[in-house]
Design a protein around this motif. Structure first.
Motif, PDB file in Angstrom:
ATOM      1  N   UNK A 113      93.923  19.670 -68.610  1.00 39.01           N
ATOM      2  CA  UNK A 113      93.190  18.516 -69.511  1.00 39.01           C
ATOM      3  C   UNK A 113      93.783  18.171 -70.828  1.00 39.01           C
ATOM      4  N   UNK A 114      93.790  19.391 -71.613  1.00 38.10           N
ATOM      5  CA  UNK A 114      94.012  19.372 -72.813  1.00 38.10           C
ATOM      6  C   UNK A 114      95.781  18.840 -72.897  1.00 38.10           C
ATOM      7  N   UNK A 115      96.492  19.635 -72.005  1.00 42.22           N
ATOM      8  CA  UNK A 115      97.996  19.222 -71.991  1.00 42.22           C
ATOM      9  C   UNK A 115      98.130  17.788 -71.674  1.00 42.22           C
ATOM     10  N   UNK A 116      97.738  17.469 -70.497  1.00 40.86           N
ATOM     11  CA  UNK A 116      98.143  16.135 -69.964  1.00 40.86           C
ATOM     12  C   UNK A 116      97.486  15.107 -71.147  1.00 40.86           C
ATOM     13  N   UNK A 117      96.426  15.158 -71.664  1.00 43.19           N
ATOM     14  CA  UNK A 117      95.760  14.167 -72.497  1.00 43.19           C
ATOM     15  C   UNK A 117      96.815  13.944 -73.507  1.00 43.19           C
ATOM     16  N   UNK A 118      97.129  15.184 -74.167  1.00 40.76           N
ATOM     17  CA  UNK A 118      97.932  15.191 -75.401  1.00 40.76           C
ATOM     18  C   UNK A 118      99.210  14.605 -75.043  1.00 40.76           C
ATOM     19  N   UNK A 119      99.992  14.922 -73.930  1.00 43.36           N
ATOM     20  CA  UNK A 119     101.410  14.672 -73.326  1.00 43.36           C
ATOM     21  C   UNK A 119     101.201  12.839 -73.299  1.00 43.36           C
ATOM     22  N   UNK A 120     100.101  12.618 -72.832  1.00 41.07           N
ATOM     23  CA  UNK A 120     100.312  11.211 -72.450  1.00 41.07           C
ATOM     24  C   UNK A 120      99.914  10.430 -73.670  1.00 41.07           C
ATOM     25  N   UNK A 121      98.982  10.836 -74.630  1.00 44.20           N
ATOM     26  CA  UNK A 121      98.724  10.091 -75.961  1.00 44.20           C
ATOM     27  C   UNK A 121     100.099  10.039 -76.624  1.00 44.20           C
ATOM     28  N   UNK A 122     100.943  11.106 -76.557  1.00 43.35           N
ATOM     29  CA  UNK A 122     102.109  11.075 -77.335  1.00 43.35           C
ATOM     30  C   UNK A 122     103.052   9.943 -76.500  1.00 43.35           C
ATOM     31  N   UNK A 123     103.054   9.989 -75.401  1.00 37.20           N
ATOM     32  CA  UNK A 123     104.060   9.077 -74.472  1.00 37.20           C
ATOM     33  C   UNK A 123     103.609   7.750 -74.902  1.00 37.20           C
ATOM     34  N   UNK A 143      82.623  13.655 -74.190  1.00 39.63           N
ATOM     35  CA  UNK A 143      84.170  13.267 -74.922  1.00 39.63           C
ATOM     36  C   UNK A 143      84.643  11.861 -75.450  1.00 39.63           C
ATOM     37  N   UNK A 144      83.959  11.072 -74.515  1.00 42.53           N
ATOM     38  CA  UNK A 144      84.168   9.761 -74.648  1.00 42.53           C
ATOM     39  C   UNK A 144      83.268   9.179 -75.958  1.00 42.53           C
ATOM     40  N   UNK A 145      81.975   9.876 -75.967  1.00 44.82           N
ATOM     41  CA  UNK A 145      81.173   9.842 -77.333  1.00 44.82           C
ATOM     42  C   UNK A 145      81.845  10.128 -78.396  1.00 44.82           C
ATOM     43  N   UNK A 146      82.615  11.380 -78.521  1.00 44.64           N
ATOM     44  CA  UNK A 146      83.283  11.670 -79.756  1.00 44.64           C
ATOM     45  C   UNK A 146      84.439  10.687 -80.097  1.00 44.64           C
ATOM     46  N   UNK A 147      85.242  10.414 -79.146  1.00 45.79           N
ATOM     47  CA  UNK A 147      86.279   9.698 -79.517  1.00 45.79           C
ATOM     48  C   UNK A 147      86.077   8.165 -79.720  1.00 45.79           C
ATOM     49  N   UNK A 148      85.265   7.703 -78.953  1.00 48.01           N
ATOM     50  CA  UNK A 148      84.823   6.276 -79.066  1.00 48.01           C
ATOM     51  C   UNK A 148      83.751   5.762 -80.236  1.00 48.01           C
ATOM     52  N   UNK A 149      82.655   6.624 -79.954  1.00 42.79           N
ATOM     53  CA  UNK A 149      81.689   6.307 -80.924  1.00 42.79           C
ATOM     54  C   UNK A 149      81.657   7.086 -82.423  1.00 42.79           C
ATOM     55  N   UNK A 150      81.995   8.571 -82.412  1.00 44.68           N
ATOM     56  CA  UNK A 150      81.798   9.233 -83.533  1.00 44.68           C
ATOM     57  C   UNK A 150      83.036   8.844 -84.255  1.00 44.68           C
ATOM     58  N   UNK A 151      84.223   9.141 -83.649  1.00 41.33           N
ATOM     59  CA  UNK A 151      85.215   9.040 -84.614  1.00 41.33           C
ATOM     60  C   UNK A 151      86.122   7.805 -84.558  1.00 41.33           C
ATOM     61  N   UNK A 152      86.151   7.163 -83.225  1.00 41.83           N
ATOM     62  CA  UNK A 152      86.838   5.851 -83.526  1.00 41.83           C
ATOM     63  C   UNK A 152      88.230   6.005 -83.140  1.00 41.83           C
ATOM     64  N   UNK A 153      88.728   7.270 -82.644  1.00 46.01           N
ATOM     65  CA  UNK A 153      90.148   7.342 -82.331  1.00 46.01           C
ATOM     66  C   UNK A 153      90.222   8.617 -81.600  1.00 46.01           C
ATOM     67  N   UNK A 154      91.476   8.629 -80.892  1.00 48.60           N
ATOM     68  CA  UNK A 154      91.851  10.189 -80.159  1.00 48.60           C
ATOM     69  C   UNK A 154      92.932  10.791 -80.692  1.00 48.60           C
ATOM     70  N   UNK A 155      92.865  12.247 -80.869  1.00 45.24           N
ATOM     71  CA  UNK A 155      93.948  12.839 -81.137  1.00 45.24           C
ATOM     72  C   UNK A 155      94.060  14.132 -80.268  1.00 45.24           C
ATOM     73  N   UNK A 156      95.292  14.513 -80.030  1.00 48.79           N
ATOM     74  CA  UNK A 156      95.471  15.853 -79.035  1.00 48.79           C
ATOM     75  C   UNK A 156      94.416  16.729 -79.576  1.00 48.79           C
TER      76      UNK A 156
END
Lengths: 347, 320, 352
Positions: free
Chosen positions: B102-112, B209-222
């Protein structure tokens, strides 16, 4: 006959210095940079990579990037880069300051380290000293002039030397124009460069404590600080807070509405000089980036800053260059805490 | 310094940051009640965070993003459930694999997808109870000034508590974790119940997780969760797999973290590093004080010995 | 009286896991295949990527040497995980034990000083062992005496270790002459000696030796057998008058001590210092490699080698292939998932 030929050769070489350089330049085809984190983090790592790439483009030299190298023993990575033909290795992290000189000694390949002047060796090891505290001083001056609430905050993602120098510089600058300011200092956590959530929480706390200017030192985590300020400014449109960034230039991002300035690190000229040193055979000394040579400088604000304030900042810069003002260079955490206490005993 | 404002900020941040934690932890608790120890929570949270962020970015809707994150989490949870229960995979192994993948794939896709840019979501979201905020100091803005998802999340946790405590379904989940043979003997499908529990657990973790990236932070990072999934697992156990207890513990954890930041602003001369210890030491202390006699679901996949596959009522299902 | 012979523990770990190791090999291939698929789907060239991998990380001398160097601490960490696992406990606290052990070793080595290598290594190792054991004691006692789940406690102690070691090395234990928070440098000639011309050092020999000793303990001594029984079937073991609580506590403490040796190894060889921001995070990898080795002692060797290889490949391949480094955790995850699922295939085969 031989003497004739060598005389002619000498005359040719002297008369055509470009030929000389061209011959020397044949030595440097490729330089490499090693960074602990991702080259896309819009901060420390990216800045080094982007600057070296720019320098390489100017000189027509290949640039290899070894990112995400972490803090493990990077010797094999260095070896790998050398095997691929790198002639110079830029070790872009203070954590590499021991392993890179050791590698240079054993392999003979020149390296560039940061913040370790003691490791300098002729022809092998050069050191970049970033007098970031000078530019941070200017940022502190600007903050002191611009703050409306009188409370300014420094938020850091840990206390490595790079951040510490700037913290102290900033505090001294702030103190010089507004000694009665309230300075808040908060570390998110050890090595929390990517802790964006923590950064957002901490920034919210200092904003609530009344800070209207936040000097944020973080890599990926800086975005957490930016989001906190965005949030805050939406809720308090009449009293918006401003952000002072470090290292890079985020004025193209959503932060542009409140980005007061940034303490820019521009390695390009330094890298150009180091490569030139190597070619000339004068490699192996301490190279300094300071406000005088604009290696570190303030990003010019795109938001509204009064002419007077900016002029005062420029004057201060002149004073630093001329030596009228000296900014303390304190890199260890304890030293930082003590100095902050001295300057702002009531905070 | 405005003490009230600072305390409000700390409370507000603590409560908000507790949301992803409590959602994931509740999910983990439900899964563990059913006998499934899911060490993949961290990976599922990241999958939810990335999916939620990406959907929000595309649809320009925070709500859709949250749903997207939850859906991705459901999928991951279901895969975990099927893997463990139907295929008989080792729970710990599969869970760790999920975390890494999960961690690897999301980081990889985010970079892509995004390269070196850092897209941000708009931070504005409706705050339905903001008007009530004025009435109480500190607690008012802290509790009532939050964005809407905050209340939805706590409602979900409350709902989970009700479901586990009062419904037949909740009873089934708990029974399956305590004594699968008994459930089997009554003719209820152990497999189905466990898979459902795993799906719900994944759903909640993904939503967290979505709550973290969407609501709390407003962005995603690996790796934006930075170990939050593992803390969720720890809190699930500390909270004795009971949603309301987990909720309280998550809030306390958040408050202790905030306290660490807050104390840095005072004149007290303590190293920031030591202050960061507060929440973690707090958990240990809480464990020591309350942990004795902590009864775990008997069939929780704790030892490395793999749980046998539950076969439908042929009477040959065995337990270790 | 019920003797152990009469009670059949449900699943004894495999002493000769040869057929199972084939599963691991197959899982590795499948994971690599998944990786190739991912690359294709995102528009990269898997052939190029894998060729670079093989060339840089395996064929070049730096490649296989570094693989062995990286495998060394993983052997320690893997043994630590395995020891606890045999007793039925999960030592998730490897990371914290590595950090505290490393710091202790760095301080002890600096304090001891002098010119003689071997005594320095011994002092450092002892310091690391003791510190690692101490770091695991509280979770161990809480689990052994009161049954408090060690997963929670060891996770917390990881975080505590991070902050405490950082604070110590920034302050009282740091090198006052260097601005960067780190301990005083251990001179090169006092570090673990390298074998021949290579980068591989005798830490590898010590790790191999320790794993073999561990294997002897677990598989050939009474204590080892009772420990295994504790993990395989605690109830049965208790019937057999085995003090399961003591074994679990002991296993966790021993596990902590061994994990700390991974930190000692790094400080005495490749790092030479303990740095405030260093955290190699061997814990997760250690679990992965124990599973890859099918939870056997023998399996630790190829598994540690493989993960050491992955670690180095992740440092050199992405740059050469132009892909994100996150490729590697992705295939590691695929590997574990595949391993987990192959169990089903075994079951099917077993049923026939």
């Amino acid at each position: 006959m031989k003497r004739c030929v060598s005389t002619v050769l000498m005359i040719v070489l002297l008369a055509f210095p470009s030929l000389h350089i061209a011959m020397a330049q044949a030595d440097i085809d490729r330089v490499a940079i090693i960074t602990p984190a991702s080259r896309t983090n819009q901060a420390w790592d990216q800045q080094g990579v982007d600057n070296l790439t720019a320098a390489g483009e100017e000189l027509g030299i290949d640039v290899e990037v070894a990112e995400n190298a972490g803090y493990e023993d990077i010797t094999p990575i260095l070896q790998d880069l050398v095997d691929d033909g790198s002639d110079l290795l830029v070790c872009h992290a203070s954590g590499y300051q021991t392993v890179c000189p050791e590698f240079a000694e054993s392999s003979g390949v020149p390296v560039v380290v940061i913040e370790n002047p003691g490791a300098v060796q002729e022809g092998l090891v050069a050191d970049i000293e970033t007098q970031a505290q000078e530019a941070a001083y200017l940022a502190g001056v600007l903050a002191g002039l611009e703050t409306k609430t009188g409370t300014v905050a420094i938020v850091v993602t840990g206390e490595p030397p790079t951040w510490n120098y700037m913290t102290v510089g900033f505090a001294e600058g702030l103190h010089s124009v507004k000694p009665d300011a309230k300075l808040l200092y908060n570390s998110i956590g050890e090595g929390s460069y990517d802790d964006a959530a923590g950064a957002k929480r901490v920034t919210e706390t200092v904003l609530a404590a009344g800070a209207d200017i936040v000097f944020g030192q973080g890599d990926g985590a800086a975005w957490g600080m930016i989001q906190a300020i965005r949030d805050h400014n939406e809720q308090h449109a009449d009293a918006p807070a401003k952000f002072i960034d470090v290292i890079g230039d985020k004025s193209d991002s959503e932060a542009k509405d409140f980005l007061l300035t940034s303490v820019l690190f521009d390695y390009t000229a330094t890298y150009l000089q180091l490569i030139d040193d190597l070619e000339q055979g004068t490699f192996g000394s301490v190279v300094t980036m300071n406000v005088e040579n604009n290696g570190v400088r303030l990003l010019e604000p795109e938001i509204d800053v009064s002419e007077e304030n900016w002029a005062q900042v420029q004057e201060t810069r002149e004073k630093i260059v001329s030596g009228d003002i000296t900014v303390s260079a304190i890199g260890d955490a304890d030293g930082v805490h003590n100095r902050l206490k001295e300057l702002f005993p009531d905070s | 310094m405005n003490i009230e404002a600072v305390m409000t900020a700390i409370l507000s941040a603590a409560l908000l940051s507790a949301v992803p934690l409590v959602l994931a932890s509740t999910g983990e608790a439900i899964g563990e009640r059913a006998g499934l120890l899911n060490l993949g929570t961290e990976g599922i949270m990241l999958v939810g965070a990335f999916s939620g962020f990406w959907v929000s970015l595309r649809t320009e809707s925070l709500a859709l993003g949250l749903l997207g994150g939850a859906a991705a989490g459901c999928l991951a949870g279901a895969l975990f459930g099927i893997g463990c229960v139907v295929i008989g995979a080792d729970q710990v192994l599969l869970g760790l694999g999920l975390t890494l993948a999960g961690g690897g794939l999301t980081a990889f896709l985010f970079r892509e997808l995004f390269g070196s840019s850092q897209p941000l979501l708009p931070t504005s979201a409706g705050r339905p109870f903001n008007t009530l905020a004025e009435h109480l100091p500190v607690i008012g803005p802290g509790v009532f000034g939050q964005k809407w998802f905050f209340y939805v999340a706590w409602l979900i946790v409350f709902g989970a508590e009700l479901v586990m405590r009062r419904t037949t379904f909740g009873l089934r989940i708990r029974a399956v974790g305590e004594s699968p043979q008994a459930v089997d003997a009554v003719g209820i499908s152990v497999t189905r119940t466990q898979c459902l529990a795993a799906t719900i657990a994944g759903c909640l973790a993904g939503l967290g997780g979505a709550g973290l990236s969407v609501m709390e932070l407003g962005f995603f990072q690996p790796n934006v969760t930075l170990g939050l999934g593992f803390i969720a697992i720890a809190l699930a156990m500390l909270g004795r797999w009971t949603p309301w207890r987990i909720a309280v513990i998550a809030i306390m954890f958040g408050l202790l973290r905030g306290l660490g930041s807050g104390l840095q602003l005072t004149r007290w001369d303590v190293s920031p590093d030591l202050l960061q210890l507060l929440p973690y030491v707090g958990v240990i202390v809480a464990l020591i004080l309350t942990g004795k006699g902590l009864r775990m679901p008997s069939a929780l996949g704790q030892t490395y010995a793999q749980r046998r596959r539950r076969r439908p009522a042929t009477g040959s299902a065995t337990q270790e | 009286m019920v003797t152990l012979r009469q009670i059949r523990p449900l699943r004894l770990p495999q002493r000769f896991p040869a057929p199972a190791l084939l599963d691991s090999f197959g899982a590795v291939l499948i994971a690599l295949l998944c990786g190739a698929l991912l690359l294709i789907v995102t528009g990269h060239d898997p052939v190029l990527a894998y060729r670079e991998w093989v060339e840089r990380a395996i064929l070049r001398p730096a490649g296989w040497q570094e693989t062995l160097v990286r495998a060394t601490p993983l052997l320690f960490a893997g043994l630590a995980v395995l020891l606890a696992m045999r007793a039925g406990a999960w030592n998730i606290g490897i990371d914290g034990q590595v950090l505290t052990g490393a710091l202790a070793a760095a301080i002890a080595a600096d304090w001891f000083g002098g010119d003689h290598r071997v005594p320095l290594w011994i002092i450092a190792a002892v310091a690391g062992l003791v510190t690692g054991a101490l770091w695991a004691i509280i979770p161990a006692l809480l689990r052994g005496r009161y049954g408090i789940n060690e997963i929670v406690t060891t996770i917390m102690f990881n975080y505590i270790a991070m902050f405490v070691t950082a604070w110590l090395v920034k302050g009282p234990l740091g090198d006052p002459d260097v601005v960067l928070p780190q301990t005083r440098l251990i001179p090169r000639d006092l570090r673990l000696i390298t074998l021949g011309d290579t980068r591989v050092h005798i830490g590898l020999i010590m790790a191999i030796a320790l794993v073999l000793v561990g294997g002897l303990f677990l598989n050939r001594t009474v204590a080892g057998f009772e420990l295994t029984a504790t993990g395989a079937s605690p109830r049965a073991a208790r019937h057999g008058q085995i003090p399961t609580g003591k074994y679990i506590t002991g296993a966790l403490i021993g596990s902590g001590a061994i994990a700390a040796l991974a930190g000692v190894n790094d400080v005495l060889s490749t790092k030479g210092v303990f740095q405030g921001e260093w955290n190699p995070e061997y814990g997760l990898v250690a679990f992965a490699l124990v599973f890859l080795g099918q939870r056997s002692i023998i399996g630790l060797f190829p598994a540690a080698l493989f993960f050491g290889q992955l670690s180095y490949a992740a440092d050199v391949m992405p740059r050469a292939a132009g892909i994100a480094p996150a490729f590697f955790p992705t295939i590691e995850g695929a590997l574990l998932i595949t391993l987990a699922v192959t169990v089903w295939i075994r079951h099917q085969r077993g049923k026939r």
